[in-house]
Design a protein around this motif. Structure first.
Motif, PDB file in Angstrom:
ATOM      1  N   GLN A 198      15.738  -0.924   3.673  1.00 27.36           N
ATOM      2  CA  GLN A 198      17.086  -0.711   3.349  1.00 27.36           C
ATOM      3  C   GLN A 198      16.783   0.537   2.014  1.00 27.36           C
ATOM      4  OE1 GLN A 198      19.619  -3.688   2.579  1.00 27.36           O
ATOM      5  NE2 GLN A 198      20.889  -2.322   1.109  1.00 27.36           N
ATOM      6  N   LEU A 199      15.934   0.195   1.129  1.00 25.44           N
ATOM      7  CA  LEU A 199      15.967   1.106  -0.093  1.00 25.44           C
ATOM      8  C   LEU A 199      15.121   2.317   0.045  1.00 25.44           C
ATOM      9  CD1 LEU A 199      14.495  -1.611  -2.488  1.00 25.44           C
ATOM     10  CD2 LEU A 199      16.526  -0.535  -2.864  1.00 25.44           C
ATOM     11  N   LEU A 200      14.120   2.219   0.944  1.00 27.51           N
ATOM     12  CA  LEU A 200      13.470   3.654   1.408  1.00 27.51           C
ATOM     13  C   LEU A 200      14.568   4.423   2.395  1.00 27.51           C
ATOM     14  CD1 LEU A 200       9.998   1.921   2.402  1.00 27.51           C
ATOM     15  CD2 LEU A 200      10.538   3.212   0.577  1.00 27.51           C
ATOM     16  N   GLY A 201      15.475   3.743   3.139  1.00 31.77           N
ATOM     17  CA  GLY A 201      16.420   4.536   3.711  1.00 31.77           C
ATOM     18  C   GLY A 201      17.141   5.539   2.924  1.00 31.77           C
ATOM     19  N   GLN A 202      17.343   5.224   1.875  1.00 29.74           N
ATOM     20  CA  GLN A 202      18.102   5.845   0.832  1.00 29.74           C
ATOM     21  C   GLN A 202      17.409   7.050  -0.031  1.00 29.74           C
ATOM     22  OE1 GLN A 202      21.463   5.502   0.605  1.00 29.74           O
ATOM     23  NE2 GLN A 202      21.443   3.847   2.313  1.00 29.74           N
ATOM     24  N   VAL A 203      16.249   7.344   0.118  1.00 28.85           N
ATOM     25  CA  VAL A 203      15.208   8.062  -0.343  1.00 28.85           C
ATOM     26  C   VAL A 203      15.546   9.540   0.366  1.00 28.85           C
ATOM     27  CG1 VAL A 203      13.100   9.059  -1.130  1.00 28.85           C
ATOM     28  CG2 VAL A 203      13.665   6.659  -1.235  1.00 28.85           C
ATOM     29  N   GLY A 204      15.909  10.429  -0.339  1.00 26.20           N
ATOM     30  CA  GLY A 204      16.106  11.788   0.156  1.00 26.20           C
ATOM     31  C   GLY A 204      14.706  12.577   0.796  1.00 26.20           C
ATOM     32  N   ILE A 261      -3.764  11.365   4.419  1.00 26.92           N
ATOM     33  CA  ILE A 261      -2.628  10.385   4.040  1.00 26.92           C
ATOM     34  C   ILE A 261      -2.729   9.621   2.606  1.00 26.92           C
ATOM     35  CG2 ILE A 261      -3.730   8.540   5.368  1.00 26.92           C
ATOM     36  CD1 ILE A 261      -1.224   7.647   6.657  1.00 26.92           C
ATOM     37  N   LYS A 262      -1.537   9.325   2.187  1.00 24.06           N
ATOM     38  CA  LYS A 262      -1.714   8.767   0.867  1.00 24.06           C
ATOM     39  C   LYS A 262      -0.774   7.503   0.924  1.00 24.06           C
ATOM     40  CE  LYS A 262      -1.467  13.240  -1.566  1.00 24.06           C
ATOM     41  NZ  LYS A 262      -0.906  13.950  -2.307  1.00 24.06           N
ATOM     42  N   THR A 263      -1.289   6.387  -0.232  1.00 25.44           N
ATOM     43  CA  THR A 263      -0.424   5.178  -0.173  1.00 25.44           C
ATOM     44  C   THR A 263       0.435   5.289  -1.536  1.00 25.44           C
ATOM     45  OG1 THR A 263      -2.304   4.265  -1.685  1.00 25.44           O
ATOM     46  CG2 THR A 263      -2.286   3.770   0.804  1.00 25.44           C
ATOM     47  N   LYS A 264       1.463   4.535  -1.329  1.00 26.53           N
ATOM     48  CA  LYS A 264       2.259   4.550  -2.489  1.00 26.53           C
ATOM     49  C   LYS A 264       3.095   3.255  -2.712  1.00 26.53           C
ATOM     50  CE  LYS A 264       4.140   9.311  -3.604  1.00 26.53           C
ATOM     51  NZ  LYS A 264       3.838   9.163  -5.277  1.00 26.53           N
ATOM     52  N   HIS A 265       3.410   2.788  -3.846  1.00 22.69           N
ATOM     53  CA  HIS A 265       4.130   1.615  -4.051  1.00 22.69           C
ATOM     54  C   HIS A 265       5.606   1.853  -4.026  1.00 22.69           C
ATOM     55  CE1 HIS A 265       5.867  -1.856  -6.355  1.00 22.69           C
ATOM     56  NE2 HIS A 265       4.468  -2.315  -6.098  1.00 22.69           N
ATOM     57  N   ILE A 266       6.358   1.051  -3.547  1.00 26.30           N
ATOM     58  CA  ILE A 266       7.607   1.279  -3.544  1.00 26.30           C
ATOM     59  C   ILE A 266       8.398   1.799  -4.813  1.00 26.30           C
ATOM     60  CG2 ILE A 266       8.378  -1.158  -3.640  1.00 26.30           C
ATOM     61  CD1 ILE A 266      10.672  -0.520  -1.506  1.00 26.30           C
ATOM     62  N   ALA A 267       7.975   1.025  -5.724  1.00 28.58           N
ATOM     63  CA  ALA A 267       8.522   1.490  -7.331  1.00 28.58           C
ATOM     64  C   ALA A 267       8.344   3.006  -7.242  1.00 28.58           C
ATOM     65  CB  ALA A 267       7.931   0.667  -8.140  1.00 28.58           C
ATOM     66  N   ASP A 268       7.000   3.391  -7.015  1.00 24.49           N
ATOM     67  CA  ASP A 268       6.888   4.887  -7.416  1.00 24.49           C
ATOM     68  C   ASP A 268       7.744   5.868  -6.582  1.00 24.49           C
ATOM     69  OD1 ASP A 268       4.923   4.176  -9.009  1.00 24.49           O
ATOM     70  OD2 ASP A 268       3.499   3.742  -7.555  1.00 24.49           O
ATOM     71  N   VAL A 269       7.961   5.255  -5.306  1.00 24.39           N
ATOM     72  CA  VAL A 269       8.700   6.196  -4.200  1.00 24.39           C
ATOM     73  C   VAL A 269      10.059   6.056  -4.845  1.00 24.39           C
ATOM     74  CG1 VAL A 269       9.745   6.177  -1.785  1.00 24.39           C
ATOM     75  CG2 VAL A 269       7.149   5.709  -2.152  1.00 24.39           C
ATOM     76  N   LEU A 270      10.680   4.859  -5.162  1.00 23.70           N
ATOM     77  CA  LEU A 270      12.002   4.989  -5.738  1.00 23.70           C
ATOM     78  C   LEU A 270      12.465   5.738  -6.770  1.00 23.70           C
ATOM     79  CD1 LEU A 270      13.028   1.251  -4.718  1.00 23.70           C
ATOM     80  CD2 LEU A 270      13.510   3.108  -3.372  1.00 23.70           C
ATOM     81  N   THR A 271      11.296   6.087  -7.732  1.00 28.23           N
ATOM     82  CA  THR A 271      11.566   6.902  -8.828  1.00 28.23           C
ATOM     83  C   THR A 271      10.959   8.255  -8.476  1.00 28.23           C
ATOM     84  OG1 THR A 271       9.616   6.019  -9.635  1.00 28.23           O
ATOM     85  CG2 THR A 271      11.544   5.029 -10.328  1.00 28.23           C
ATOM     86  N   ALA A 272      10.542   8.879  -7.428  1.00 34.17           N
ATOM     87  CA  ALA A 272      10.128   9.993  -7.143  1.00 34.17           C
ATOM     88  C   ALA A 272      11.360  11.010  -7.367  1.00 34.17           C
ATOM     89  CB  ALA A 272       9.679  10.075  -5.679  1.00 34.17           C
ATOM     90  N   GLY A 273      10.852  12.172  -7.787  1.00 33.71           N
ATOM     91  CA  GLY A 273      11.779  13.321  -7.816  1.00 33.71           C
ATOM     92  C   GLY A 273      12.879  13.382  -8.648  1.00 33.71           C
ATOM     93  N   TRP A 274      12.991  12.125  -9.634  1.00 39.12           N
ATOM     94  CA  TRP A 274      13.740  11.961 -10.533  1.00 39.12           C
ATOM     95  C   TRP A 274      13.934  13.223 -11.774  1.00 39.12           C
ATOM     96  CZ3 TRP A 274      14.332   6.328 -12.742  1.00 39.12           C
ATOM     97  CH2 TRP A 274      14.848   5.337 -11.752  1.00 39.12           C
ATOM     98  N   PHE A 304      18.991   5.049  -5.739  1.00 41.64           N
ATOM     99  CA  PHE A 304      18.693   5.625  -6.990  1.00 41.64           C
ATOM    100  C   PHE A 304      18.423   7.156  -7.197  1.00 41.64           C
ATOM    101  CE2 PHE A 304      17.725   1.008  -6.275  1.00 41.64           C
ATOM    102  CZ  PHE A 304      18.375   0.406  -7.478  1.00 41.64           C
ATOM    103  N   GLY A 305      18.893   7.866  -6.350  1.00 42.74           N
ATOM    104  CA  GLY A 305      18.518   9.296  -6.345  1.00 42.74           C
ATOM    105  C   GLY A 305      17.206   9.675  -6.325  1.00 42.74           C
ATOM    106  N   ALA A 306      16.523   9.110  -5.477  1.00 43.51           N
ATOM    107  CA  ALA A 306      15.003   9.321  -5.604  1.00 43.51           C
ATOM    108  C   ALA A 306      14.905  10.543  -4.224  1.00 43.51           C
ATOM    109  CB  ALA A 306      14.168   8.069  -4.990  1.00 43.51           C
ATOM    110  N   GLU A 307      14.026  11.257  -4.458  1.00 45.64           N
ATOM    111  CA  GLU A 307      13.665  12.273  -3.286  1.00 45.64           C
ATOM    112  C   GLU A 307      12.162  12.485  -3.094  1.00 45.64           C
ATOM    113  OE1 GLU A 307      15.250  15.969  -4.327  1.00 45.64           O
ATOM    114  OE2 GLU A 307      17.231  15.428  -4.712  1.00 45.64           O
ATOM    115  N   LEU A 308      11.835  12.157  -1.914  1.00 47.92           N
ATOM    116  CA  LEU A 308      10.306  12.442  -1.474  1.00 47.92           C
ATOM    117  C   LEU A 308      10.127  12.877   0.108  1.00 47.92           C
ATOM    118  CD1 LEU A 308       7.396  11.785  -2.178  1.00 47.92           C
ATOM    119  CD2 LEU A 308       7.597   9.703  -1.006  1.00 47.92           C
ATOM    120  N   VAL A 309       9.874  14.270  -0.051  1.00 49.95           N
ATOM    121  CA  VAL A 309       9.906  14.754   1.293  1.00 49.95           C
ATOM    122  C   VAL A 309       8.649  14.703   2.180  1.00 49.95           C
ATOM    123  CG1 VAL A 309       9.855  17.081   2.560  1.00 49.95           C
ATOM    124  CG2 VAL A 309      11.249  16.928   0.203  1.00 49.95           C
TER     125      VAL A 309
END
Length: 242
Positions: A151-157, A226-239, A123-128
């Motif tokens: 699988q989804l998190l593996g595609q996050v830039g 350290i921080k916590t994040k929901h997967i939905a917030d990660v997959l929309t990060a950096g848009w 989904f074009g997400a980016e989270l360094v």
């Protein structure tokens, strides 16, 4: 594809941004998202506390608030698991039996829906940074979700997912468990966070906001880096940067 969105109480009241990010994610995946503002709880708190009559009343409202012939998507494995499994106890061989079965077959946790129904994982997400993935009890044991989030998190830039000790161990929340057994609950949260910090993770990511609330409370109390994040917030990060 038309989908109906179920936003659990936890997210509605405490993490509304996760709800909006879920909408954005589904829209980016090509879905037409519908939301019934009359929706409320799935009945899980009453069910887990043993108040099944009260849980059934709430469950009846849930069944009437959602269609029985449309995909229902929720950013919560906990509530999805309640409907898929707990509703068996409440509605099997009742007048609502058939409608319940239809809703049960149509409801999906977000990552499960994206990977197994839409067949999409990028989904074009980016989270360094570095992160560990926390398998919530409901996702892993009730919804049988394990590979889909990874699988989804593996595609996050820019994001590296690290293994950690006791990957599948409970975080200690468990709804009323955290209240009734505060000491045990806090120790379980401490163990999970410390395992994440041992591998020098920047983030703990999960499908369930309830787990993340539990872990973030420990992190905040001890002011840990350290921080916590929901997967939905990660997959929309950096848009915004794309």
């Amino acid at each position: 594809m038309n989908v109906e969105l179920f936003i659990p109480c936890f997210i509605d009241q405490l993490y509304p941004d996760t709800a909006f990010n879920t909408v954005k994610l589904l829209q980016k995946a090509g879905c037409e998202v519908g939301y019934n503002p009359n929706q409320t709880c799935c009945g899980q708190p009453a069910y887990n506390a043993g108040f099944w009559d009260e849980a059934k009343k709430i469950g009846l409202k849930f069944l009437s608030d959602f269609s029985d012939d449309c995909y229902i998507v929720s950013p919560s494995a906990s509530c999805t698991g309640m409907i898929k499994n707990g509703y068996d106890d409440l509605f099997t061989n009742s007048i609502e039996h058939n409608r319940c079965r239809s809703v049960q077959s149509n409801i999906y946790e977000l990552s499960d829906f994206l990977v197994n129904v839409l067949k999409k994982d990028y989904f074009g997400a980016e989270l360094v940074g570095t992160a560990v993935y926390h398998d919530s009890c409901s996702a892993l044991r009730e919804c049988k979700i394990k590979d889909e989030p990874r699988q989804l998190l593996g595609q996050v830039g820019g994001l590296e997912i690290l293994p950690m000790r006791d990957q599948e161990t409970c975080c200690g929340f468990g709804g009323t468990f955290a209240v009734k057994f505060e000491g045990i609950s806090a120790a379980m949260a401490e163990q999970k966070v410390q395992h994440a910090m041992t591998v020098k993770a920047d983030y703990i990511i999960s499908t369930d906001s309830s787990c993340l609330l539990q872990l973030q409370a420990y992190i905040d109390k001890h002011q840990l880096p350290i921080k916590t994040k929901h997967i939905a917030d990660v997959l929309t990060a950096g848009w915004a940067n794309i």
